[in-house]
Design an enzyme around this catalytic site. Structure first.
Site, short mmCIF file in Angstrom:
data_model
loop_
_atom_site.label_atom_id
_atom_site.label_comp_id
_atom_site.label_asym_id
_atom_site.label_seq_id
_atom_site.Cartn_x
_atom_site.Cartn_y
_atom_site.Cartn_z
N PRO C 107 0.83 -1.21 0.00
CA PRO C 107 0.00 0.00 0.00
C PRO C 107 0.86 1.26 0.00
O PRO C 107 1.89 1.31 0.66
CB PRO C 107 -0.79 -0.09 1.30
CG PRO C 107 -0.70 -1.50 1.74
CD PRO C 107 0.55 -2.07 1.15
N THR C 108 0.40 2.26 -0.74
CA THR C 108 1.08 3.56 -0.76
C THR C 108 1.06 4.14 0.65
O THR C 108 0.02 4.19 1.28
CB THR C 108 0.35 4.52 -1.72
OG1 THR C 108 0.30 3.90 -2.99
CG2 THR C 108 1.08 5.84 -1.83
N GLY C 109 2.20 4.54 1.12
CA GLY C 109 2.25 5.14 2.44
C GLY C 109 2.54 4.11 3.52
O GLY C 109 2.55 4.43 4.70
N CYS C 110 2.80 2.88 3.11
CA CYS C 110 3.13 1.83 4.06
C CYS C 110 4.65 1.73 4.10
O CYS C 110 5.28 1.40 3.09
CB CYS C 110 2.53 0.52 3.58
SG CYS C 110 2.10 -0.57 4.89
N ILE C 111 5.25 2.07 5.22
CA ILE C 111 6.71 2.16 5.23
C ILE C 111 7.36 0.86 5.66
O ILE C 111 6.84 0.18 6.53
CB ILE C 111 7.17 3.33 6.13
CG1 ILE C 111 6.63 4.62 5.54
CG2 ILE C 111 8.68 3.39 6.21
CD1 ILE C 111 6.16 5.62 6.52
#
Lengths: 137, 100, 111
Positions: C107-111
């Site tokens: 997911p975008t924003g999943c670091i």
């Protein structure tokens, strides 16, 4: 950023999609930044208005069509997409050429409401003047 | 000569520079972000109409479709080509000038 | 590039185990990836995996966990729309782990 004051963030988009990476990068930063629970809005001015035109089809240029992702912004509590009327007019476009981007209002029984707000240059100037942080792409 | 322009005329003056230096009988092909200039009703439409009295203007269809711009929005007289048409234009002309 | 072998077919995965090509995904591949994490997929897992795939199909992104939680709650009820429920199903994180099983990118924003 669990405490502290909420700031008004505006992402200003001025490039068409696909020719350069700015539009996609902006969208990714918007989605990542949404985790910080700030008061976020997007502005589409100049060539930025092409980012949210309807009917984009990228199969023949071999790039991912990321325009459907703008429809997910409501899920990320981003519900204010300002579009400058003059920019549309200068480009032979009208609001009918843009996607119908909506959000579901949790406080109003999930009623669908439009996210796009077409405003005049003067109105947009006022909105920009009221921001705390502006990020340009 | 074939001239290609890949920048939006609303952001850069590449198209202006091209139109100023393209001789009569040129072929001008709008590609990538340059395709946004081919739409009817813009602030640059009259420049294109004027150019088309002596030269031909083309636009690359796949780049138009990517930006959600349909062919019925084009300025009258502009012709849509696909990648094959791009190759044909390059082959028909003695030289290609790519305005950036 | 690493590959996993599922049903006699080699599927490319990246260094974190996410499928390289979305089109390679099969239910069997999902079960295989879950097996790597020593998880057996139940109907409850599939409900979330299928939801993620539908979300991706519509919006071209994998939703952030917060968005997933809210959306699951809206569609499947409050008892499922909370991070406790989702973390019980996917102990390594409903975003990261469930998206991997669903064949989606991280997911975008999943670091």
């Amino acid at each position: 950023m669990s405490e502290g004051t909420i700031k008004k963030f505006m992402y200003v988009n001025r490039k068409p999609p696909y020719g350069t990476v700015y539009a996609l990068e902006s969208l990714e930063v918007v989605l990542i930044g949404a985790a910080f629970d700030q008061d976020v809005s997007l502005a589409f001015i100049g060539d930025g208005v092409y980012q949210i035109t309807k009917g984009q089809s990228t199969s023949d240029i071999g790039m991912k069509n990321f325009s459907p992702t703008y429809n997910a912004l409501g899920d990320y509590d981003i519900t204010k997409l300002y579009v400058e009327q003059e920019s549309l007019t200068e480009r032979g476009l009208s609001v009918d050429d843009l996607m119908d981007i909506v959000y579901e209002d949790e406080d109003d029984d999930w009623a669908e409401k439009p996210s796009i707000r077409v405003v005049s240059r003067a109105e947009l100037a006022d909105v920009i003047a009221g921001q705390d942080i502006l990020l340009n792409f | 000569m074939l001239h290609t322009v890949n920048k939006s005329p609303f952001e850069r003056n590449s198209l202006d520079a091209c139109l100023g230096l393209a001789k009569a009988g040129s072929a001008i092909l709008l590609i990538e972000d340059g395709v946004v200039g081919a739409i009817k009703g813009t602030t640059i439409e009259s420049k294109l109409t004027e150019t088309m009295q002596s030269s031909k203007i083309y636009v690359l269809g796949p780049d138009l479709a990517a930006r959600g711009l349909s062919e019925d929005k084009l300025v009258d007289g502009i012709q849509v080509v696909d990648y094959g048409g791009f190759v044909d234009l390059a082959a028909e002309n003695t030289a290609v000038q790519s305005w950036l | 590039m690493a590959t996993i072998s599922v049903g006699g077919k080699d599927i490319e995965v990246d260094e974190e185990g996410y499928l390289v090509n979305l089109g390679d995904w099969t239910e069997e591949a999902a079960s295989f990836l879950a097996g790597q994490d020593e998880l057996e997929l139940t109907d409850s897992h599939w409900e979330i995996i299928n939801f993620l795939r539908e979300y991706y199909d519509e919006y071209q992104i994998a939703p952030a966990v917060r968005v997933l939680t809210k959306a699951v709650g809206k569609r499947m009820g409050k008892d499922k729309g909370n991070s406790k429920y989702l973390y019980e199903l996917f102990p390594y994180g409903p975003g990261k782990q469930a998206c991997r099983f669903a064949g989606l990118p991280k997911p975008t924003g999943c670091i």
